[in-house]
Design a protein around this motif. Sequence first.
Motif, PDB file in Angstrom:
ATOM      1  N   ALA A   1       0.868  -1.184   0.000  1.00 23.41           N
ATOM      2  CA  ALA A   1       0.000   0.000   0.000  1.00 23.41           C
ATOM      3  C   ALA A   1       0.901   1.230   0.000  1.00 23.41           C
ATOM      4  CB  ALA A   1      -0.910   0.006   1.225  1.00 23.41           C
ATOM      5  N   LYS A   2       0.847   1.992  -1.068  1.00 26.66           N
ATOM      6  CA  LYS A   2       1.739   3.153  -1.148  1.00 26.66           C
ATOM      7  C   LYS A   2       1.059   4.319  -1.857  1.00 26.66           C
ATOM      8  CE  LYS A   2       3.981   1.689  -5.469  1.00 26.66           C
ATOM      9  NZ  LYS A   2       5.262   1.318  -6.118  1.00 26.66           N
ATOM     10  N   GLY A   3       1.385   5.513  -1.391  1.00 23.02           N
ATOM     11  CA  GLY A   3       0.948   6.724  -2.065  1.00 23.02           C
ATOM     12  C   GLY A   3      -0.530   7.006  -2.019  1.00 23.02           C
ATOM     13  N   ASN A   4      -1.272   6.333  -1.127  1.00 19.23           N
ATOM     14  CA  ASN A   4      -2.713   6.583  -1.049  1.00 19.23           C
ATOM     15  C   ASN A   4      -2.998   7.890  -0.305  1.00 19.23           C
ATOM     16  OD1 ASN A   4      -3.855   3.957  -2.194  1.00 19.23           O
ATOM     17  ND2 ASN A   4      -2.399   3.215  -0.659  1.00 19.23           N
ATOM     18  N   LEU A   5      -4.132   8.476  -0.595  1.00 27.33           N
ATOM     19  CA  LEU A   5      -4.467   9.787  -0.037  1.00 27.33           C
ATOM     20  C   LEU A   5      -4.646   9.741   1.472  1.00 27.33           C
ATOM     21  CD1 LEU A   5      -5.212  12.779  -0.604  1.00 27.33           C
ATOM     22  CD2 LEU A   5      -7.587  12.007  -0.886  1.00 27.33           C
ATOM     23  N   LYS A   6      -5.158   8.634   1.998  1.00 32.78           N
ATOM     24  CA  LYS A   6      -5.410   8.536   3.429  1.00 32.78           C
ATOM     25  C   LYS A   6      -4.439   7.524   4.041  1.00 32.78           C
ATOM     26  CE  LYS A   6      -9.295   8.739   6.642  1.00 32.78           C
ATOM     27  NZ  LYS A   6     -10.784   8.541   6.807  1.00 32.78           N
ATOM     28  N   TYR A   7      -4.930   6.417   4.548  1.00 35.04           N
ATOM     29  CA  TYR A   7      -4.069   5.410   5.157  1.00 35.04           C
ATOM     30  C   TYR A   7      -3.747   4.288   4.173  1.00 35.04           C
ATOM     31  CZ  TYR A   7      -5.175   7.471   9.725  1.00 35.04           C
ATOM     32  OH  TYR A   7      -5.309   8.323  10.787  1.00 35.04           O
ATOM     33  N   GLY A   8      -2.625   3.655   4.424  1.00 34.60           N
ATOM     34  CA  GLY A   8      -2.338   2.449   3.656  1.00 34.60           C
ATOM     35  C   GLY A   8      -3.277   1.327   4.048  1.00 34.60           C
ATOM     36  N   ILE A   9      -3.448   1.135   5.358  1.00 34.30           N
ATOM     37  CA  ILE A   9      -4.364   0.123   5.893  1.00 34.30           C
ATOM     38  C   ILE A   9      -5.145   0.755   7.032  1.00 34.30           C
ATOM     39  CG2 ILE A   9      -4.578  -2.130   6.996  1.00 34.30           C
ATOM     40  CD1 ILE A   9      -1.912  -2.915   5.719  1.00 34.30           C
ATOM     41  N   ASP A  10      -6.476   0.626   6.995  1.00 33.35           N
ATOM     42  CA  ASP A  10      -7.321   1.245   8.022  1.00 33.35           C
ATOM     43  C   ASP A  10      -8.478   0.315   8.352  1.00 33.35           C
ATOM     44  OD1 ASP A  10      -8.684   2.895   9.751  1.00 33.35           O
ATOM     45  OD2 ASP A  10      -9.302   4.337   8.224  1.00 33.35           O
ATOM     46  N   ALA A  11      -8.605  -0.041   9.641  1.00 31.82           N
ATOM     47  CA  ALA A  11      -9.733  -0.871  10.073  1.00 31.82           C
ATOM     48  C   ALA A  11     -11.045  -0.110  10.013  1.00 31.82           C
ATOM     49  CB  ALA A  11      -9.498  -1.386  11.487  1.00 31.82           C
ATOM     50  N   ASN A  12     -10.990   1.237  10.004  1.00 27.24           N
ATOM     51  CA  ASN A  12     -12.181   2.071   9.828  1.00 27.24           C
ATOM     52  C   ASN A  12     -13.270   1.798  10.862  1.00 27.24           C
ATOM     53  OD1 ASN A  12     -13.446   4.140   8.256  1.00 27.24           O
ATOM     54  ND2 ASN A  12     -14.765   2.596   7.316  1.00 27.24           N
ATOM     55  N   GLY A  13     -12.861   1.487  12.078  1.00 33.28           N
ATOM     56  CA  GLY A  13     -13.829   1.241  13.148  1.00 33.28           C
ATOM     57  C   GLY A  13     -14.068  -0.225  13.438  1.00 33.28           C
ATOM     58  N   ASN A  14     -13.596  -1.115  12.602  1.00 35.81           N
ATOM     59  CA  ASN A  14     -13.707  -2.554  12.843  1.00 35.81           C
ATOM     60  C   ASN A  14     -12.876  -2.896  14.082  1.00 35.81           C
ATOM     61  OD1 ASN A  14     -13.676  -5.367  12.767  1.00 35.81           O
ATOM     62  ND2 ASN A  14     -13.098  -5.494  10.614  1.00 35.81           N
ATOM     63  N   THR A  15     -13.511  -3.491  15.079  1.00 36.70           N
ATOM     64  CA  THR A  15     -12.848  -3.715  16.364  1.00 36.70           C
ATOM     65  C   THR A  15     -12.089  -5.039  16.464  1.00 36.70           C
ATOM     66  OG1 THR A  15     -14.891  -4.649  17.261  1.00 36.70           O
ATOM     67  CG2 THR A  15     -14.509  -2.285  17.590  1.00 36.70           C
ATOM     68  N   ALA A  16     -12.193  -5.899  15.462  1.00 38.70           N
ATOM     69  CA  ALA A  16     -11.512  -7.191  15.513  1.00 38.70           C
ATOM     70  C   ALA A  16     -10.018  -7.023  15.251  1.00 38.70           C
ATOM     71  CB  ALA A  16     -12.117  -8.147  14.489  1.00 38.70           C
ATOM     72  N   LYS A  17      -9.241  -7.990  15.713  1.00 42.71           N
ATOM     73  CA  LYS A  17      -7.816  -8.024  15.398  1.00 42.71           C
ATOM     74  C   LYS A  17      -7.636  -8.489  13.966  1.00 42.71           C
ATOM     75  CE  LYS A  17      -3.397  -9.901  16.989  1.00 42.71           C
ATOM     76  NZ  LYS A  17      -2.729 -10.767  17.996  1.00 42.71           N
TER      77      LYS A  17
END
Length: 302
Positions: free
Chosen positions: A264-280
């Motif tokens: 994941a590179k050069g994206n406007l926001k995060y490379g990886i985002d759980a976005n509120g998902n609480t699981a591991k």
Amino acid sequence: MKVTKFLLGAALVSAAAMLVSCSDLSSAEESESSSSRAAATTYYVSTADQLYTAANKVNGGDTIVLSSNITLTKQLQLLRSGSSGSVITLNGNGKTLDCSNFTGWGVKVNGSYWTIKNLTVKNASDCGLVFQIGGNNRAEYCKFLNNGDSGLQVYNSAHDVTVTKCESYYNYDKATGGENADGFAAKLSGGKNIKFNYCIAKYNSDDGWDLYSQPYQVTMNHCEASYNGYINSSYQTTSDGDGNGFKLGSKYANVSHRVLYCTAKGNLKYGIDANGNTAKQTITGCTVTNNKEGQISSRTKY
């Protein structure tokens, strides 16, 4: 060449598989036994009408091959089903389906046991290709370009879907400010056993991968999500596009997804985002660099 053998007394009689043009679909039908099919049929299609006709006639083991680029006049619906030992194949043969002449999804798959390969789907006003219901379907070596929503989406209980070496670029939902058009999406209501292998998502107005409210685990293996949140290579942004590389859910979700050896590179926001998902989440062997807001968001447990 596929050969079907019938036992006639003590002798074996072989019947070679037919290669039938869509210009003579009626003769292909007449060759079928009333109780069983003698051999698989290959339909070569070069027009939208031939493609729609073939899609409504195929059975397990049959293949549709595009012999030219086709501009569709309405949505292509793949509603018939094969079986575990006899899949139906749509072979794009390196050709393109242009969906600019109608509104809605470009290609809808409601059947099961389809393999869609070597096909480009572009210019749909909504998603390019949607696996809506059914299962045990595959997309391989396909491209999704300039669609008005996600390039490929798994939706509405579609299950056991495997997407391999597909690419999704420049998808942009202009009417809604870029907030929906992902490279690949398995969101809202997709079924079990969804996998993406060696796929690439770049320059999509929302996210590279979006698993918003996806109720079952999704695996992304050796995939790349780059420069999402931008609508083209000049890095033009939109009013509402998010721009995550891999969005792994949504608020109140508790589903563990797998991101394995991905980039994941050069994206406007995060490379990886759980976005509120609480699981591991399982994030293994990934390269996450140069994303504008951050690499792996602090709300992502892994």
